[in-house]
Scaffold this active site. Sequence first.
Site, short mmCIF file in Angstrom:
data_model
loop_
_atom_site.label_atom_id
_atom_site.label_comp_id
_atom_site.label_asym_id
_atom_site.label_seq_id
_atom_site.Cartn_x
_atom_site.Cartn_y
_atom_site.Cartn_z
N GLU A 80 0.81 -1.21 0.00
CA GLU A 80 0.00 0.00 0.00
C GLU A 80 0.85 1.27 0.00
O GLU A 80 0.38 2.35 0.35
CB GLU A 80 -0.93 -0.01 1.22
N ASP A 106 -15.26 -0.73 9.04
CA ASP A 106 -15.93 -1.15 7.81
C ASP A 106 -16.94 -2.26 8.10
O ASP A 106 -16.62 -3.23 8.80
CB ASP A 106 -14.90 -1.64 6.80
N ASN A 134 -9.76 0.14 10.84
CA ASN A 134 -8.50 0.68 10.32
C ASN A 134 -7.99 1.78 11.25
O ASN A 134 -8.69 2.76 11.50
CB ASN A 134 -8.72 1.27 8.92
N ARG A 153 -11.38 4.07 11.37
CA ARG A 153 -12.52 3.86 10.47
C ARG A 153 -12.92 2.39 10.51
O ARG A 153 -12.07 1.50 10.31
CB ARG A 153 -12.17 4.24 9.03
N GLU A 167 -13.74 -5.00 9.83
CA GLU A 167 -12.43 -4.64 10.38
C GLU A 167 -12.43 -3.18 10.80
O GLU A 167 -13.32 -2.41 10.43
CB GLU A 167 -11.33 -4.88 9.35
N GLY A 209 -7.32 6.09 5.19
CA GLY A 209 -6.87 6.93 4.10
C GLY A 209 -7.09 8.41 4.40
O GLY A 209 -8.11 8.80 4.96
N TYR A 248 -9.59 3.39 -5.65
CA TYR A 248 -8.60 4.39 -6.05
C TYR A 248 -8.68 4.84 -7.51
O TYR A 248 -8.07 5.86 -7.85
CB TYR A 248 -7.19 3.87 -5.73
N SER A 253 -6.62 -1.94 1.89
CA SER A 253 -6.84 -1.44 0.53
C SER A 253 -7.29 -2.54 -0.42
O SER A 253 -7.20 -2.38 -1.64
CB SER A 253 -5.56 -0.77 -0.02
#
Length: 302
Positions: A13, A250, A264, A248, A262, A268, A209, A141
């Site tokens: 990443e 998900d 994070n 964050r 999960e 990002g 992305y 990612s």
Amino acid sequence: MNLLLIAGGWSSERDVSLSGARKIHTAMENLGHSVRFLDPALEFDTITEAAEEAEFAFINMHGSPGEDGLVQAMLDAVGCPYQGAGASESFMALNKAASKQLFRRAGIPTPDWQLVTSRPDESWKCELELPVFVKPNCGGSSVGMGLVREPEQLLPAVNAVFDLCDEAIIEPYMPGVELTCGMLGGRALPLIMIKPKPGSEFFDYANKYDADGAEEICPAPVDDAITEAVQGMTLVANEALGLTGYSRADFILSDGQPWLLEVNTLPGMTPTSLLPQAAAELGLTFEGLIAELIRTGMRERG
């Protein structure tokens, strides 16, 4: 302030990390700070020296090193404050199989899983019914992630993960819509709904992305009960992992039930990334978000 911006590294990443770092660097300078950029892939042996000279370090790493707690531990060793989760908390959150145990223990619904710790041979059997997702146990990612619908696809998908890392995790495919919920300073942010671009079955790397990637809707068009449930689970999950500052979480919303996938610890951080989008919904600019993360980090570790 004299800031140290740490980004890049050598994980899969790396490019995502560097992309966000460029925006963060500009925001920091606009806020009046002096910024030194450090890429561990090029200057790993200078991290502690640079940290001793800085008043604060901002970590924008993804994968390992960075999200695994190594950089955080090095900063702790020389007393340099930084934003977000600490070393041990980062390590726990990055490991999906470990963090999912804590989610279950805290009463948060999370999909079943199977951890695979060595490259399988032809005799290996999956414990879960197809279809399943196969992905790296410590990564993000959606790098290396694959959806397996047919038995003959399973072993190649697992081997593809082992070409990238040493552990694979397998989870059942759950049809539904993806939701994400940020946390900032102990507060749950507005939800974002993610709709992959036509022809895509899940929120993969390209959806995240590419310029024509997934549609991201904030606030998510779900009823208040779902919003409250997801925000509540997000805060409980952060507490279970011991996370502070920001993160964050998900989720997949399947048959009206949100399931936590999960959390994070270093989400990002470009102006169009998910967490900054959610913060903007509350009126916080990208520069304002960077400033808040620095203030929070200084308060917690300064």
